[in-house]
Motif scaffolding. Structure first.
Motif, mmCIF file in Angstrom:
data_model
loop_
_atom_site.group_PDB
_atom_site.id
_atom_site.type_symbol
_atom_site.label_atom_id
_atom_site.label_comp_id
_atom_site.label_asym_id
_atom_site.label_seq_id
_atom_site.Cartn_x
_atom_site.Cartn_y
_atom_site.Cartn_z
ATOM 1 N N GLU A 1 1.275 63.010 95.353
ATOM 2 C CA GLU A 1 1.894 64.071 94.554
ATOM 3 C C GLU A 1 2.782 64.984 95.387
ATOM 4 O OE1 GLU A 1 -0.749 66.863 92.663
ATOM 5 O OE2 GLU A 1 -2.110 66.841 94.367
ATOM 6 N N ARG A 2 2.602 65.024 96.686
ATOM 7 C CA ARG A 2 3.441 65.854 97.558
ATOM 8 C C ARG A 2 4.623 65.099 98.143
ATOM 9 N NH1 ARG A 2 -0.664 69.172 101.434
ATOM 10 N NH2 ARG A 2 -1.768 70.327 99.818
ATOM 11 N N HIS B 1 -7.992 60.642 99.542
ATOM 12 C CA HIS B 1 -7.587 61.893 98.895
ATOM 13 C C HIS B 1 -8.480 62.080 97.679
ATOM 14 C CE1 HIS B 1 -3.874 61.994 101.277
ATOM 15 N NE2 HIS B 1 -3.886 60.681 101.119
ATOM 16 N N THR B 2 -8.992 63.281 97.489
ATOM 17 C CA THR B 2 -9.903 63.530 96.382
ATOM 18 C C THR B 2 -9.677 64.918 95.809
ATOM 19 O OG1 THR B 2 -12.215 63.563 95.710
ATOM 20 C CG2 THR B 2 -11.745 64.300 97.940
ATOM 21 N N LEU C 1 -2.982 64.376 96.102
ATOM 22 C CA LEU C 1 -3.623 63.382 95.227
ATOM 23 C C LEU C 1 -2.669 62.245 94.875
ATOM 24 C CD1 LEU C 1 -5.597 65.814 92.936
ATOM 25 C CD2 LEU C 1 -6.496 64.355 94.749
ATOM 26 N N PRO C 2 -3.216 61.076 94.539
ATOM 27 C CA PRO C 2 -2.371 59.951 94.166
ATOM 28 C C PRO C 2 -1.712 60.175 92.807
ATOM 29 C CG PRO C 2 -4.687 59.368 93.945
ATOM 30 C CD PRO C 2 -4.645 60.731 94.539
ATOM 31 N N HIS D 1 13.060 66.982 97.091
ATOM 32 C CA HIS D 1 12.479 67.203 95.768
ATOM 33 C C HIS D 1 11.208 66.369 95.605
ATOM 34 C CE1 HIS D 1 16.835 68.154 94.974
ATOM 35 N NE2 HIS D 1 16.218 69.270 94.633
ATOM 36 N N ILE D 2 10.325 66.800 94.715
ATOM 37 C CA ILE D 2 9.092 66.062 94.446
ATOM 38 C C ILE D 2 9.451 64.666 93.922
ATOM 39 C CG2 ILE D 2 6.989 66.002 93.042
ATOM 40 C CD1 ILE D 2 6.957 68.195 95.146
ATOM 41 N N LEU D 3 8.952 63.639 94.601
ATOM 42 C CA LEU D 3 9.367 62.268 94.329
ATOM 43 C C LEU D 3 9.043 61.805 92.920
ATOM 44 C CD1 LEU D 3 10.648 59.679 95.333
ATOM 45 C CD2 LEU D 3 8.429 59.050 96.326
ATOM 46 N N HIS D 4 7.837 62.072 92.428
ATOM 47 C CA HIS D 4 7.516 61.563 91.085
ATOM 48 C C HIS D 4 8.383 62.231 90.021
ATOM 49 C CE1 HIS D 4 4.553 64.929 91.385
ATOM 50 N NE2 HIS D 4 4.785 65.049 90.091
#
Length: 113
Positions: free
Chosen positions: A12-13, A54-55, A65-66, A20-23
């Motif tokens: 998410e990062r 990652h949790t 997080l994923p 810019h945020i990739l997603h």
């Protein structure tokens, strides 16, 4: 008509080349290119190529997080989008698989023929 599901697995990062945020970049570009629809799904746990887990445990909410971006559309439209995805995703996993679309009511421009 053949349909494909494109999945992009990132953190998410993760950022694109412009910071810019990739997603978000992928989501907006899919929309700009006229794909039928996309969804961004945030996982609550996972690990990737670096084997770092990652949790979303309460004390670790700031972890990376994923995130999975899923796009389903005609095979030709997914194929046309892939070169752009390959250029922008530097770390992560990109998969494409054949899918059978059963219903697409309200799902944009997916053609069921």
């Amino acid at each position: 008509m053949a349909h494909r599901r494109l999945r992009v697995y990132v953190g998410e990062r993760d950022k694109d080349a412009r910071g810019h945020i990739l997603h978000e970049t992928i989501l907006h570009e899919a929309h700009r290119q006229g794909l039928a629809g996309a969804i961004v799904i945030r996982g609550f746990a996972g690990f990737g190529a670096r084997s770092r887990v990652h949790t979303a445990k309460i004390l670790r909410l700031s972890e990376d997080l994923p995130v999975v971006i899923e796009i389903v559309d005609a095979a030709a439209k997914i194929a046309g989008f892939l070169p752009w995805v390959r250029d922008v995703v530097r770390q992560g996993l990109v998969t494409v698989e054949e899918v059978t679309v059963i219903a697409a009511e309200g799902a944009g421009d997916i053609d069921l023929t």
